[in-house]
Design an enzyme around this catalytic site. Structure first.
Site, PDB file in Angstrom:
ATOM      1  N   ARG A  37       0.831  -1.208   0.000  1.00 53.40           N
ATOM      2  CA  ARG A  37       0.000   0.000   0.000  1.00 53.40           C
ATOM      3  C   ARG A  37       0.869   1.263   0.000  1.00 53.40           C
ATOM      4  O   ARG A  37       0.472   2.297  -0.545  1.00 53.40           O
ATOM      5  CB  ARG A  37      -0.995   0.016   1.154  1.00 53.40           C
ATOM      6  CG  ARG A  37      -2.070   1.098   0.983  1.00 53.40           C
ATOM      7  CD  ARG A  37      -3.179   1.030   2.015  1.00 53.40           C
ATOM      8  NE  ARG A  37      -4.333   0.237   1.611  1.00 53.40           N
ATOM      9  CZ  ARG A  37      -5.395   0.697   0.936  1.00 53.40           C
ATOM     10  NH1 ARG A  37      -5.445   1.970   0.567  1.00 53.40           N
ATOM     11  NH2 ARG A  37      -6.391  -0.092   0.630  1.00 53.40           N
ATOM     12  N   GLU A  61      -9.424   6.081   7.298  1.00 52.86           N
ATOM     13  CA  GLU A  61      -7.998   6.340   7.129  1.00 52.86           C
ATOM     14  C   GLU A  61      -7.655   7.638   6.403  1.00 52.86           C
ATOM     15  O   GLU A  61      -6.687   8.306   6.779  1.00 52.86           O
ATOM     16  CB  GLU A  61      -7.358   5.167   6.365  1.00 52.86           C
ATOM     17  CG  GLU A  61      -7.327   3.883   7.160  1.00 52.86           C
ATOM     18  CD  GLU A  61      -7.050   2.677   6.284  1.00 52.86           C
ATOM     19  OE1 GLU A  61      -7.894   2.369   5.416  1.00 52.86           O
ATOM     20  OE2 GLU A  61      -6.002   2.051   6.454  1.00 52.86           O
TER      21      GLU A  61
END
Lengths: 490, 778
Positions: free
Chosen positions: B325, B730
């Site tokens: 990621r 997030e």
């Protein structure tokens, strides 16, 4: 001689005769009373999830203060009123205005820290009906929230400040007279209390005299006032302590007064009390105290304990040494007085004989025409232990020469220590840029700091020198320190 | 904050898009919300204490536990020999994480044995009495050490390539090669890990576990006990914070409690002390980003080559997907015509690092924003100008393809940034700051406006599924269960809003129940910001099935057409009749209508080929931007955040109050990561920032002094998500990059903005001062 302590827990009278000196208030609440609203987040007095209010009688009446139940030892609860989050809502379930404000402002997310915030804001609400943002942030310094970013909690504090439906709504306002009467009867009992459990012993002396006597008989006893340090020996190092003498209740040690000589601070004076007294007299120390621990730690911790434990990073010794404070030690057989700086012998070693205890410290006022400043440097501004803490106390003569200067630092050596080489390089010189530039290197002769998790040796050395620069600039009328609120300048 | 962002569409309480309070708010403030440590313990409950390694890397020569066994209250001392199944709690299946070490320890704080005693205090005290002999092996705790020692990688690295980076990087006139060091982060959820296991008959065991991933705990407990998944039930009503720290890290505590409970046939609870929690559980990965960027005089990036090296700890855990990621977000919001980025997941002798809000994304993005700074300072321009120049374009612009070959089709970053630039008065304030700095020798100010674009979906495609279970009872009350866990983010509230809205009933008719593997199986971790997207849709599916059955029933009973049946607030119009909801439900029961439904959802249109570095890993992107202003003290490095303005995109918000809470909280948590939160290991490999006394997360007095947070109210998710909302957990975390860059600008002022300060994270006062000194010396 009594063998049990007595206190009030929420609405109930408690007599407790079976606890060890290391038993904490938090474990008592959660494990023995199943009052599980009070949480353990860190067990070291840094997160505030365990905040409860403790009420006690003072010169000003009945005062409730937030404390960290995780490091508060049961031996220090005699004669108090313990208030937990379970006590706030009305019997019919109606929320207290403080609780309602947090709900309305979306001030809880995971909710684990919330009871602690409720209690801190409740303490503020009881004592201050028009708190400024600075007051609110100060009241919340000892409470960590990892979810909300604090904004809604601060909004709740602002919103609730003026919301006081009626005195009857609040459990502590409603029962005030009754609680005062009870506490008065508990506190005026003259017996020394000794509680034994499984071979361990807690002693709660009835008077200063009884304390001196007890310590002379058992010079190895651990003396506990606020327990903000000893509490961690218990929760983190799992030390078994016995006997322990608890002295937080001794009013003889709690006087603070100013006279021509200076300010005399009893060893049992809490940071909070010292702050209230000193902020007008020596504003620089007031501002420093505002950055020691959180409000809960300041309500528990004492100036005497900060000195007695001799930590190299204790925040009060540097300014007190710079002001030329005199320490008085007392024992059953008498007193002796010494300059505070002489008390710190080496790392972990103080000039305190068996049977002696710190009684008071006399702090001369800064000279009226002098300059006095204290600078605390830490990774986080509030509720953090200093990487270094420096204090400067200087008087200039009519020609701008340095007549007298005392500089002391914490965090730079194994003990709080004066910068005598720097002082020597400055004294008699004209207070100007050239002088301080020339004196900077003398710091390296005074201090060889360590590298640890708070800072590297390089940073400590450089910053100590730069604080001399800051002091110079400020005496020249150019404030350089970042202040979050303008009113701090007042 | 504006709570009335969206118009509610009906008069029920708690519809979608309304600013409802957190379902547990009342219980939070009264102390009645039950966390696992608050649940009444079964009679005879025993407590666990932990015996941890005090070496970073060593062979265990001998273990003497006699004194431990003889200590007061000790019932049993658990070692690896007591584990009936596999001595392994690796979430990856790589078998690289023993539950209890046997002959080798690989980090300071690794569990070796566990004491089971009558009280927690006795268990903790007894654990200190072990005598363990070690033979030390070489250890390294950081990226430099790992590289010097030729450390292995904990997982296969990933490479993303597009265009011709090797040749194109030589062409443009300007090129910078440098690196950035980015620190890790401790979660510091206020509730530390905890598990309570209650043994049942046969192989059965019920575990209360503070976990974001009950299904994984279920599988792990079964694996360790050597029993079938069906024998294990894992439950969690709420956590006191998670932030990713309870995605895999709860496995060990649950497994220990389960092994002890089955062995001793008594309930067993494990609650580590905060210090043990911090020593034993993983953190955000630290990174070193080495970048080589080629660009033109305007500041347009032509090619980028970058390596993202990470401190992974002793095992893989989630380091694979985390470092992946990081690469997925190595582009931040910028189009790279030619690019190659690669990960280097390094093994170190530290606790295995794990998920943490953003999951590698923040580190990836921070590297990209540093590159923007480099270009801006090299050209003497405002970093915001360079940002805008390099933003992804709109479809058709030829500037929409990511390094992983997904097209950015929903791009709104330019609009978000433009609106924030205006509302925060960025340009005028920046000029005022430059003027201020020119006349301020000690205090300097800085301002930065940074963008966020965050890809939503688990990059492990299988995780993008969810289940829900909805029952209608005869009194018209509704039981709701789904696979998502509540850690404070308001998931339970949002999903209940979906159900209330679907049935058009007041939300207090919907009972939100503890997450349990017994009701909804095979769930995914509540992670990757996906909780509402996945579970909201699954709950919607279940509710719609029931609604269909009620409509069918109404048509039968009332003999009307489907179009004559309409769900109104708390009642149903059937032809000419208005029937209360509970009346209809009861009538349906008597007509033998099935009033329970399992819902299911899987995210459409996503796929990912890791080996090829190609695919469409994300269903959509969430966007945002923040503008922060700071002051620094150039004598000490101390700083203060004076003001932050945020404009953030949550699509059409399901609950604006909860979403704003996520944005404010995420921002402040991100700010902590980039400023005062510093992890510090000593030369023995021991974590010395071990608890909040030494590890400093932000306080109320650290948040921006002026803090304006707004939702991009015009935004609706073009993807078919629940209520057209977007994930919010997030993305706001990375808005905090604006703080680091504002500090960086203040530092740059001491060298007349001509040198990129290369301020690494976390920017502690020490790092700020040292950067000031470095620039002054230039």
């Amino acid at each position: 001689m009594s063998s049990a302590i007595r206190f009030i827990l929420n609405g109930e009278d408690v007599t407790l005769g079976d606890f060890a000196p290391t038993d904490t208030l938090l474990d008592y609440l959660r494990l023995r009373r199943r009052l599980t609203g009070t949480k353990e987040g860190c067990a070291e007095g840094d997160c505030g999830a365990c905040t409860v209010l403790v009420g006690r009688l003072t010169d000003h009446g009945l005062a409730y203060e937030g404390v960290n139940a995780c490091i508060r030892l049961m031996g220090s609860m005699h004669g108090t009123h313990v208030v937990t989050v379970e006590h706030l809502a009305a019997k019919d379930g109606a929320l207290h205005p403080v609780q309602q404000a947090i709900v309305d402002c979306h001030g809880s997310q995971c909710g684990f820290c919330t009871p602690g915030f409720v209690m801190s804001l409740y303490g503020l609400w009881l004592s201050n009906d028009a708190p400024s943002r600075a007051d609110i942030e100060s009241a919340l310094q000892g409470n960590l929230c990892r979810c909300t970013g604090y904004e809604p909690i601060v909004r709740a504090a602002e919103q609730v400040a003026a919301n006081r439906p009626s005195a009857l709504f609040d459990p502590l306002e409603r029962d005030r007279a009754e609680i005062m009467a009870k506490l008065w009867s508990l506190q005026s009992a003259t017996d020394t209390i000794t509680v034994e459990k499984d071979g361990s012993r807690s002693v709660i002396p009835a008077s200063l005299e009884a304390f001196a006597e007890a310590l002379s008989q058992e010079p190895d006893a651990t003396v506990v006032a606020g327990a903000t340090d000893v509490g961690l020996w218990v929760t983190k190092q799992m030390r078994l302590l016995s006997p322990v003498i608890f002295i937080n209740h001794l009013s003889e040690l709690q006087s603070i007064a100013a006279d021509g000589e200076g300010i005399t601070i009893g060893a049992g004076v809490s940071y909070t009390e010292a702050h209230g007294f000193l902020e007008a007299l020596i504003p620089a120390i007031g501002r420093l105290i505002d950055r020691i621990g959180g409000a809960q730690v300041r309500n528990m911790g004492t100036i005497g304990g900060n000195i007695a434990n001799g930590s190299p990073i204790g925040d009060t010794p540097p300014p007190l040494i710079a002001l030329g404070a005199q320490l008085t030690l007392r024992s059953h057989s008498g007193r002796r007085t010494m300059p505070l700086e002489d008390y710190f012998l080496a790392y972990g070693k103080q000039d305190r004989l068996p049977g002696e205890f710190v009684e008071k410290v006399l702090v001369p006022r800064p000279a009226e025409n002098g300059h006095f400043a204290v600078y605390k440097i830490s990774k986080r501004r509030d509720e953090d232990i200093s990487a270094l803490c420096g204090a400067f106390n200087m008087t200039l003569d009519a020609n701008g020469r340095i007549e007298a200067i005392r500089i002391a630092f914490g965090g730079m050596a194994a003990t709080p220590k004066r910068a005598k080489h720097v002082e020597a390089a400055l004294i008699g010189q004209i207070w100007n840029w050239a002088t301080i530039s020339a004196a900077r290197d003398a710091f390296d002769e005074d201090y060889q700091p360590l590298t640890d998790w708070r800072a590297t040796a390089d940073y400590r050395s450089l910053t100590a020198k730069n604080l001399l620069t800051r002091f110079f600039l400020e005496t020249a009328g150019a404030p350089t320190e970042l202040r979050r609120f303008e009113m701090e300048d007042a | 904050m504006d709570n009335s962002t969206f118009e509610t569409k009906s008069v029920i309480t708690g519809p979608m898009h309304a600013s409802l309070k957190h379902d547990s708010a009342h219980k939070h403030v009264t102390g009645q919300a039950e966390y696992i440590d608050d649940i009444p313990e079964p009679a005879g409950t025993l407590h666990g204490g932990l015996g941890l390694s005090d070496r970073a890397h060593a062979e265990i020569v001998s273990i003497d536990l006699d004194a431990v066994r003889a200590a007061p209250g000790v019932v049993h001392v658990l070692t690896a020999a007591d584990i009936p199944g596999f001595n392994d709690v690796a979430s990856t299946g790589q078998r690289d994480e023993p539950l209890l070490a046997t002959d080798l320890v690989q980090f300071h704080g690794q569990p070796i044995f566990a004491v089971i005693a009558e009280t927690r205090d006795q268990a903790r005290r007894a654990a200190r009495l072990a005598k363990i002999e070690y033979r030390d092996l070489p250890h390294w705790t950081d990226i430099d050490g790992a590289r010097q020692n030729g450390a292995p990688l904990v997982v296969e690295p990933m490479v993303l390539t597009r265009g011709e980076p090797q040749t194109e990087i030589e062409k443009p006139p300007l090129r910078i090669q440098a690196s950035m060091t980015i620190g890790g982060q401790e979660h510091l959820y206020l509730e530390s890990h905890i598990a309570m296991a209650i043994p049942g008959e046969d192989d059965d065991i019920t575990v209360w576990s503070s976990t974001q991933h009950p299904s994984e705990v279920q599988h792990m407990v079964a694996h360790v006990l050597g029993i079938a998944n069906h024998a294990v039930t894992v439950q969690i009503r709420r956590m006191g914070g998670g932030f990713g720290g309870k995605e895999t890290q709860g496995n060990q505590f649950a497994a220990l409690a389960a092994v002890a409970a089955k062995k001793l046939d008594r309930a067993v609870k494990f609650r580590p002390d905060r210090d043990e929690d911090m020593a034993m559980t993983g953190k955000r990965h630290d990174f070193r980003v080495e970048y080589d960027v080629a660009f033109d005089e305007d500041g347009r990036i032509h090619a980028l080559d970058a390596t993202y090296a990470a401190r992974c700890g002793f095992s893989a855990d989630l380091s694979g997907p985390v470092t992946d990621r990081a690469l997925f977000h190595a582009d931040s919001s910028y189009f790279y015509p030619h690019v190659q980025v690669r990960s280097q997941p390094l093994k170190t002798h530290t606790v295995s690092n794990t998920a943490f809000r953003g999951f590698g994304g923040p580190q990836g993005m921070l590297g990209a924003e540093r590159i923007i700074e480099e270009i801006a300072y090299a050209l003497g321009k405002d970093p915001l100008e360079i940002r805008k120049l390099n933003f992804y374009g709109q479809p058709g612009s030829g500037r929409t393809t990511t390094p992983y070959h997904q097209e950015v089709e929903d791009n709104i970053i330019a609009r978000v940034v433009e609106e924030l630039e205006a509302s925060s008065d960025y340009q005028a304030r920046r000029q005022a700051i430059i003027d201020f700095n020119a006349n301020s020798p000690v205090i300097r100010k800085g301002i930065a406006l940074t963008p966020v674009k965050f890809g939503i979906s688990f990059t492990m495609t299988a995780y993008n599924q969810a289940g829900a279970l909805v029952h209608l009872y005869q009194d018209g009350s509704i039981h709701l269960n789904h696979g998502g866990t509540e850690m404070g983010q308001g998931l339970y509230t949002k999903v209940a809003q979906v159900v209330a809205d679907t049935f058009q009933v007041d939300i207090d008719r919907v009972k939100i129940t503890a997450t349990t593997t017994g009701k909804v199986p095979n769930t995914s971790a509540t992670a990757a910001s996906s909780g509402t997207d996945l579970n909201g849709m699954a709950a919607l599916d279940a509710a719609r099935q029931l609604k269909e059955r009620l409509v069918d029933f109404a048509c039968r009973q009332w003999k009307v057409e489907r179009k004559e049946v309409e769900f109104l607030p708390n009642c149903i119009r059937i032809g000419e009749d208005i029937v209360p909801f509970d009346t209809l439900v009861r009538a349906a029961y008597y007509d033998r209508v099935h009033l329970s439904a399992a819902g299911f959802y899987k995210t459409p249109d996503i796929h990912w080929d890791r080996k090829a570095g190609r695919g469409r890993p994300f269903f959509y992107y969430a966007y945002g931007a923040a503008c922060s202003e700071v002051s620094i003290d150039t004598l000490t490095g101390e700083y203060m955040v004076d003001r932050t303005d945020i404009l953030h995109d949550v699509g059409k918000s399901l609950n604006p109050a909860i979403d704003i809470g996520q944005i404010e909280g995420g921002f402040v948590q991100g700010m902590g990561w980039l400023t005062t939160e510093e992890l510090w290991w000593d030369d023995k490999g021991r974590l010395r920032t071990h608890a909040p006394s030494t590890y400093k997360i932000p306080l109320a007095s650290d948040r921006p002094k002026i803090f304006n947070v707004r939702l991009a109210e015009w935004s609706e998710n073009p993807a078919a998500t629940i209520g057209r909302s977007k994930a919010v957990g997030e993305p706001p975390f990375m808005l905090a990059i604006s703080v680091l860059e504002a500090i960086s600008m203040a530092v740059a002022s001491v060298a007349d903005y001509a040198v990129c300060p290369r301020l690494d994270a976390p920017a502690t006062p020490e790092r700020v001062l040292m950067a000031v000194e470095r620039l002054k010396a230039m």
